[in-house]
Scaffold this motif. Structure first.
Motif, PDB file in Angstrom:
ATOM      1  N   VAL A  45       0.838  -1.202   0.000  1.00 21.58           N
ATOM      2  CA  VAL A  45       0.000   0.000   0.000  1.00 21.58           C
ATOM      3  C   VAL A  45       0.870   1.247   0.000  1.00 21.58           C
ATOM      4  N   PHE A  46       1.898   1.267   0.820  1.00 26.26           N
ATOM      5  CA  PHE A  46       2.790   2.434   0.886  1.00 26.26           C
ATOM      6  C   PHE A  46       3.459   2.673  -0.462  1.00 26.26           C
ATOM      7  N   TYR A  47       3.923   1.600  -1.101  1.00 22.57           N
ATOM      8  CA  TYR A  47       4.554   1.728  -2.420  1.00 22.57           C
ATOM      9  C   TYR A  47       3.548   2.243  -3.445  1.00 22.57           C
ATOM     10  N   THR A  48       2.314   1.751  -3.366  1.00 23.27           N
ATOM     11  CA  THR A  48       1.267   2.202  -4.281  1.00 23.27           C
ATOM     12  C   THR A  48       0.977   3.684  -4.092  1.00 23.27           C
ATOM     13  N   VAL A  49       0.940   4.114  -2.827  1.00 23.97           N
ATOM     14  CA  VAL A  49       0.704   5.534  -2.535  1.00 23.97           C
ATOM     15  C   VAL A  49       1.806   6.398  -3.141  1.00 23.97           C
ATOM     16  N   ILE A  50       3.054   5.993  -2.938  1.00 19.69           N
ATOM     17  CA  ILE A  50       4.181   6.778  -3.435  1.00 19.69           C
ATOM     18  C   ILE A  50       4.221   6.793  -4.959  1.00 19.69           C
ATOM     19  N   LYS A  51       3.962   5.646  -5.582  1.00 17.63           N
ATOM     20  CA  LYS A  51       4.081   5.535  -7.035  1.00 17.63           C
ATOM     21  C   LYS A  51       2.915   6.204  -7.755  1.00 17.63           C
ATOM     22  N   LYS A  52       1.689   5.963  -7.286  1.00 20.60           N
ATOM     23  CA  LYS A  52       0.506   6.461  -7.998  1.00 20.60           C
ATOM     24  C   LYS A  52      -0.078   7.723  -7.369  1.00 20.60           C
ATOM     25  N   ARG A  53       0.498   8.152  -6.244  1.00 20.30           N
ATOM     26  CA  ARG A  53       0.026   9.359  -5.554  1.00 20.30           C
ATOM     27  C   ARG A  53      -1.458   9.246  -5.196  1.00 20.30           C
ATOM     28  N   ILE A  54      -1.859   8.036  -4.804  1.00 21.29           N
ATOM     29  CA  ILE A  54      -3.233   7.778  -4.352  1.00 21.29           C
ATOM     30  C   ILE A  54      -3.154   7.347  -2.895  1.00 21.29           C
ATOM     31  N   LEU A  55      -3.823   8.061  -2.023  1.00 25.11           N
ATOM     32  CA  LEU A  55      -3.665   7.847  -0.591  1.00 25.11           C
ATOM     33  C   LEU A  55      -4.609   6.779  -0.057  1.00 25.11           C
ATOM     34  N   TYR A  56      -4.037   5.856   0.731  1.00 24.74           N
ATOM     35  CA  TYR A  56      -4.817   4.856   1.465  1.00 24.74           C
ATOM     36  C   TYR A  56      -4.458   4.973   2.950  1.00 24.74           C
ATOM     37  N   GLN A  57      -4.643   6.170   3.502  1.00 22.90           N
ATOM     38  CA  GLN A  57      -4.186   6.421   4.863  1.00 22.90           C
ATOM     39  C   GLN A  57      -4.877   5.517   5.879  1.00 22.90           C
ATOM     40  N   GLY A  58      -6.191   5.310   5.707  1.00 20.02           N
ATOM     41  CA  GLY A  58      -6.926   4.462   6.643  1.00 20.02           C
ATOM     42  C   GLY A  58      -6.422   3.034   6.656  1.00 20.02           C
ATOM     43  N   VAL A  59      -6.036   2.520   5.482  1.00 23.70           N
ATOM     44  CA  VAL A  59      -5.510   1.160   5.394  1.00 23.70           C
ATOM     45  C   VAL A  59      -4.180   1.061   6.147  1.00 23.70           C
ATOM     46  N   LEU A  60      -3.318   2.048   5.939  1.00 27.12           N
ATOM     47  CA  LEU A  60      -2.025   2.055   6.629  1.00 27.12           C
ATOM     48  C   LEU A  60      -2.211   2.186   8.138  1.00 27.12           C
ATOM     49  N   ASP A  61      -3.150   3.032   8.558  1.00 24.90           N
ATOM     50  CA  ASP A  61      -3.433   3.176   9.990  1.00 24.90           C
ATOM     51  C   ASP A  61      -3.911   1.845  10.572  1.00 24.90           C
ATOM     52  N   GLY A  62      -4.752   1.143   9.803  1.00 23.92           N
ATOM     53  CA  GLY A  62      -5.237  -0.159  10.259  1.00 23.92           C
ATOM     54  C   GLY A  62      -4.121  -1.176  10.381  1.00 23.92           C
ATOM     55  N   CYS A  63      -3.178  -1.142   9.434  1.00 26.87           N
ATOM     56  CA  CYS A  63      -2.025  -2.050   9.500  1.00 26.87           C
ATOM     57  C   CYS A  63      -1.178  -1.769  10.739  1.00 26.87           C
ATOM     58  N   VAL A  64      -0.995  -0.498  11.035  1.00 24.46           N
ATOM     59  CA  VAL A  64      -0.222  -0.123  12.228  1.00 24.46           C
ATOM     60  C   VAL A  64      -0.903  -0.679  13.481  1.00 24.46           C
ATOM     61  N   LEU A  65      -2.215  -0.542  13.558  1.00 25.40           N
ATOM     62  CA  LEU A  65      -2.954  -1.071  14.708  1.00 25.40           C
ATOM     63  C   LEU A  65      -2.826  -2.582  14.782  1.00 25.40           C
ATOM     64  N   GLY A  66      -3.055  -3.254  13.649  1.00 25.02           N
ATOM     65  CA  GLY A  66      -2.997  -4.715  13.646  1.00 25.02           C
ATOM     66  C   GLY A  66      -1.637  -5.259  14.035  1.00 25.02           C
ATOM     67  N   ILE A  67      -0.578  -4.693  13.473  1.00 23.13           N
ATOM     68  CA  ILE A  67       0.778  -5.143  13.783  1.00 23.13           C
ATOM     69  C   ILE A  67       1.098  -4.865  15.250  1.00 23.13           C
ATOM     70  N   SER A  68       0.672  -3.707  15.763  1.00 25.85           N
ATOM     71  CA  SER A  68       0.913  -3.370  17.176  1.00 25.85           C
ATOM     72  C   SER A  68       0.230  -4.373  18.098  1.00 25.85           C
ATOM     73  N   ILE A  69      -1.014  -4.718  17.794  1.00 25.33           N
ATOM     74  CA  ILE A  69      -1.750  -5.671  18.626  1.00 25.33           C
ATOM     75  C   ILE A  69      -1.055  -7.032  18.632  1.00 25.33           C
ATOM     76  N   ASN A  70      -0.632  -7.483  17.470  1.00 19.11           N
ATOM     77  CA  ASN A  70       0.049  -8.777  17.396  1.00 19.11           C
ATOM     78  C   ASN A  70       1.367  -8.775  18.161  1.00 19.11           C
TER      79      ASN A  70
END
Length: 264
Positions: free
Chosen positions: A192-217
């Motif tokens: 997702v981060f690579y897609t955001v940087i390459k296509k300049r399309i933001l998926y901030q909520g998805v990245l925030d969710g990944c941060v939460l999920g990884i933190s919980i695990n």
């Protein structure tokens, strides 16, 4: 005018076009252009060619700026991950396991830096289907980790171990599942981060969710390393999970308000 006059004008045109000739020369060339259609047509072609060349140079310069900016953001993201990894390794070496308070500190800092890195990008409503797919994957992985942990503690309390597990293998089973979830969400976050940087399309909520999920695990893994009694583990788990969720909600909410106002 004579042919030789046209040849002289053609010799003068480069300095004339670059505006580095004298006023007398400009006047001489202008007078000739008024009377000579061939030279006037030549000047027009040269002007159009120069315009195209300037536009091409500008596009190349803009492309180079974008590439440089993309590389810089990737480096910033990599440095951030590296610092967090070093902090986790040092904490694990010093304390035997990464302390829960480490995640309390790192998660909001990571979210702040991540939002700052992606501040220039905008959400694209046309990407709804792909974005929803990302959200589904993140939600499934977070839900899987939480419910798996909840069910496993109930299995341990009741002395019932599914999948043919022995009592002393439950912890290993849980750890493996948490690591699988971390890897899946880590790969998703990277894509997702690579897609955001390459296509300049933001998926901030998805990245925030990944941060939460990884933190919980990661928190669950740290708790497993400190497991003493199941009742104490459940109490600490519930408190920690609630604290992390509240911290994440507050951090993301404040960041969205701040960056929304800044982007207007």
């Amino acid at each position: 005018m004579s042919k030789i006059s046209c040849n002289i004008i053609k010799d003068l045109l480069p300095s004339y076009m670059e505006n580095i000739c004298s006023e007398d020369t400009k006047e001489f060339v202008n007078q000739h252009l008024k009377e000579c259609k061939d030279c006037s047509a030549l000047v027009k072609i040269m002007q159009e060619t120069e315009l195209v060349s300037n536009q091409t140079d500008q596009k190349m310069a803009d492309s180079m700026k974008k590439v440089k900016k993309h590389v810089q953001k990737m480096i910033e993201f990599g440095v951030l991950l590296g610092l967090i990894g070093i902090g986790m390794a040092v904490s694990a070496e010093y304390f035997g396991a990464v302390p829960i308070r480490f995640y309390y500190l790192v998660m909001p800092v990571f979210l702040v830096v991540l939002h700052g890195i992606l501040l220039d990008y905008k959400e694209n409503q046309a990407e709804g289907k792909r974005k929803n797919s990302f959200y589904i994957i993140v939600s499934v992985m977070v839900g899987y980790s939480v419910f798996l942990e909840l069910f496993c503690t109930e299995w341990i309390k009741k002395g019932i171990y599914p999948f043919g597990l022995e009592e002393n293998k439950v912890g290993i089973f849980l750890s493996n599942q948490f690591w699988i979830s971390i890897i899946v969400q880590g790969v998703l976050a990277t894509v997702v981060f690579y897609t955001v940087i390459k296509k300049r399309i933001l998926y901030q909520g998805v990245l925030d969710g990944c941060v939460l999920g990884i933190s919980i695990n990661l928190i669950f893994l740290s708790l497993l390393r400190r497991l003493d009694t199941i009742d104490h583990f459940i109490m600490i788990r519930n408190q920690t999970l609630a604290a992390v969720l509240i911290e994440w909600i507050l951090t993301v909410g404040v960041l969205k308000i701040l960056f929304y106002k800044k982007s207007r």
